[in-house]
Design an enzyme around this catalytic site. Structure first.
Site, PDB file in Angstrom:
ATOM      1  N   HIS A  15       0.723  -1.123   0.102  1.00 18.61           N
ATOM      2  CA  HIS A  15      -0.059   0.045  -0.116  1.00 18.61           C
ATOM      3  C   HIS A  15       0.893   1.238   0.027  1.00 18.61           C
ATOM      4  O   HIS A  15       2.214   1.215   0.479  1.00 18.61           O
ATOM      5  CB  HIS A  15      -0.866  -0.054   1.198  1.00 18.61           C
ATOM      6  CG  HIS A  15      -2.021  -1.093   1.070  1.00 18.61           C
ATOM      7  ND1 HIS A  15      -2.883  -1.123   2.115  1.00 18.61           N
ATOM      8  CD2 HIS A  15      -2.097  -2.202   0.274  1.00 18.61           C
ATOM      9  CE1 HIS A  15      -3.691  -2.268   1.615  1.00 18.61           C
ATOM     10  NE2 HIS A  15      -3.342  -2.764   0.768  1.00 18.61           N
TER      11      HIS A  15
ATOM     12  N   GLU B 116       0.855   3.934   2.091  1.00 19.63           N
ATOM     13  CA  GLU B 116       1.226   4.437   3.240  1.00 19.63           C
ATOM     14  C   GLU B 116       2.332   3.336   3.803  1.00 19.63           C
ATOM     15  O   GLU B 116       3.340   3.812   4.258  1.00 19.63           O
ATOM     16  CB  GLU B 116       0.164   4.269   4.242  1.00 19.63           C
ATOM     17  CG  GLU B 116      -1.170   5.071   4.061  1.00 19.63           C
ATOM     18  CD  GLU B 116      -2.026   4.383   3.276  1.00 19.63           C
ATOM     19  OE1 GLU B 116      -3.421   4.687   3.463  1.00 19.63           O
ATOM     20  OE2 GLU B 116      -1.921   3.507   2.269  1.00 19.63           O
TER      21      GLU B 116
ATOM     22  N   CYS C 122      -1.967  -0.831   7.509  1.00 20.57           N
ATOM     23  CA  CYS C 122      -1.051   0.274   7.501  1.00 20.57           C
ATOM     24  C   CYS C 122      -1.384   1.268   8.676  1.00 20.57           C
ATOM     25  O   CYS C 122      -0.528   1.871   9.050  1.00 20.57           O
ATOM     26  CB  CYS C 122      -1.550   1.011   6.141  1.00 20.57           C
ATOM     27  SG  CYS C 122      -1.000   0.613   4.649  1.00 20.57           S
TER      28      CYS C 122
ATOM     29  N   CYS D 165      -6.005   1.126   5.642  1.00 23.20           N
ATOM     30  CA  CYS D 165      -6.451   0.094   6.147  1.00 23.20           C
ATOM     31  C   CYS D 165      -5.873  -0.240   7.412  1.00 23.20           C
ATOM     32  O   CYS D 165      -4.922   0.297   8.007  1.00 23.20           O
ATOM     33  CB  CYS D 165      -6.047  -0.889   5.030  1.00 23.20           C
ATOM     34  SG  CYS D 165      -4.239  -1.221   4.902  1.00 23.20           S
TER      35      CYS D 165
END
Length: 339
Positions: free
Chosen positions: A267, A269, A298, A295
């Site tokens: 992801h 992040e 993260c 999410c």
């Protein structure tokens, strides 16, 4: 206030009032010059016809009737870049002014001059299509000032909408002095994007580097108003890109929220945090700007990395637990939306 670009000055005024000279002066001060009439000229040339004042008037009316009274301004504004100052000539209809004002940092300037002065200028330039007598000149003025047809030119209405006015009866130096004073006033009211908009737009630009075929997401980490790390979603370093078939979940078009165990994409992040670690950069007490709310995975990385604040652009449908965990950990969380 959402920042949408640099300064735009629209020009309106009667024939031979000096709008062209205003444009030349502003160009010398770094403005880029455009004109609504250029749209009509392109149409005329595309039809293989000669450009005359009457054709400009008639085809302008035709375009407004066919595509809406703001069409000329819409076409010109679509081509403008946000980081440049512009002066745009030939606003002749109030709907064009309304389109102009849909953008911030815009001003309408009415350039005025006495009719006798303007007629003398017309005679001096000796264009074949210009009126030959003062009476012809005044008759043309009347038609352009307030056409009976709403699709026609409405200069009187535009004059009433002007934010500023300069009178150009004298010398060029006198006109330039008025314009210099106006520019100083406008510069004192200059706007810039706020820090949140600035950093979130950087994150949105970073998302364009994503190699994920399903969703483009990116995050940047900021400390002391300085970007220290960026990351966007995609497959790990040194592996096949998602769009090249590298991630089975994405390439098999799995439904949202399903088969997450097959996803090989990191992801945004996650990558922003791991990139900082890879380069030995501390993100402790930093602010993370992300194009989507994080999410749960993260979120845990954000908390353990010591990031103190998360700013997100769009909500994410699966992040209710994430938001609760950030709040419990004392991480500030807020939304800042940009286009």
């Amino acid at each position: 206030m959402c920042y949408k670009g640099a300064m735009i000055i629209g020009l309106t005024g009667r024939n031979a009032s000096g709008k062209g000279e205003v444009g030349k002066f502003l160009k010398s001060k770094g403005f880029y010059v455009s004109s609504l009439s250029d749209v009509i000229r392109e149409e005329i040339k595309g039809r293989g016809l000669e450009v005359t004042r009457e054709r400009l008037i008639e085809l302008g009316k035709e375009l407004r009737s066919r595509e809406g009274t703001g069409v000329l301004a819409q076409r010109v504004l679509e081509k403008l870049e946000e980081d440049k100052n512009y002066v745009i000539d030939s606003f002749r209809h109030p709907q064009e002014v309304q389109v102009l004002r849909s953008r911030p940092n815009t001003h309408l300037l009415f350039v005025d001059a006495d009719s006798e002065v303007r007629f003398a200028r017309i005679q001096k330039r000796e264009r074949e299509c210009d009126p030959r007598t003062f009476e012809e000149f005044l008759a043309l003025e009347e038609r352009e000032a307030a056409s009976e047809d709403w699709q026609g030119q409405q200069l009187l209405a535009c004059e009433g909408l002007a934010d500023f006015r300069v009178t150009n009866n004298g010398s060029l130096s006198e006109l330039h002095q008025q314009l210099s004073e106006l520019l100083r006033r406008l510069m004192r009211n200059m706007t810039r994007p706020g820090w949140d908009e600035y950093f979130m737009k950087l994150a949105k630009v970073a998302s364009l580097r994503s190699n994920c075929v399903k969703r483009k997401v990116a995050a940047i980490i900021v400390r002391d108003k300085r970007v220290v790390s960026t990351g966007y979603n995609g497959t790990p370093r040194g592996t096949k890109n998602c769009y090249e078939g590298g991630c089975p979940r994405c390439n098999n078009l799995a439904d949202s929220g399903t088969r997450l165990e097959e996803c090989l994409c990191s992801h945004g992040e996650e990558n922003a945090i791991t990139q900082a670690a890879y380069h030995g950069v501390s993100v402790k007490e930093g602010t993370l700007y992300t194009t989507f709310a994080p999410c749960l995975m993260c979120t845990k990385m954000i908390i353990n990395a010591g990031i103190r604040e998360v700013v997100y652009n769009q909500d994410y449908p699966l992040n209710e637990m994430s938001l609760k965990l950030l709040q419990e950990a004392g991480v500030l969380l807020r939304q800042h939306q940009v286009e």
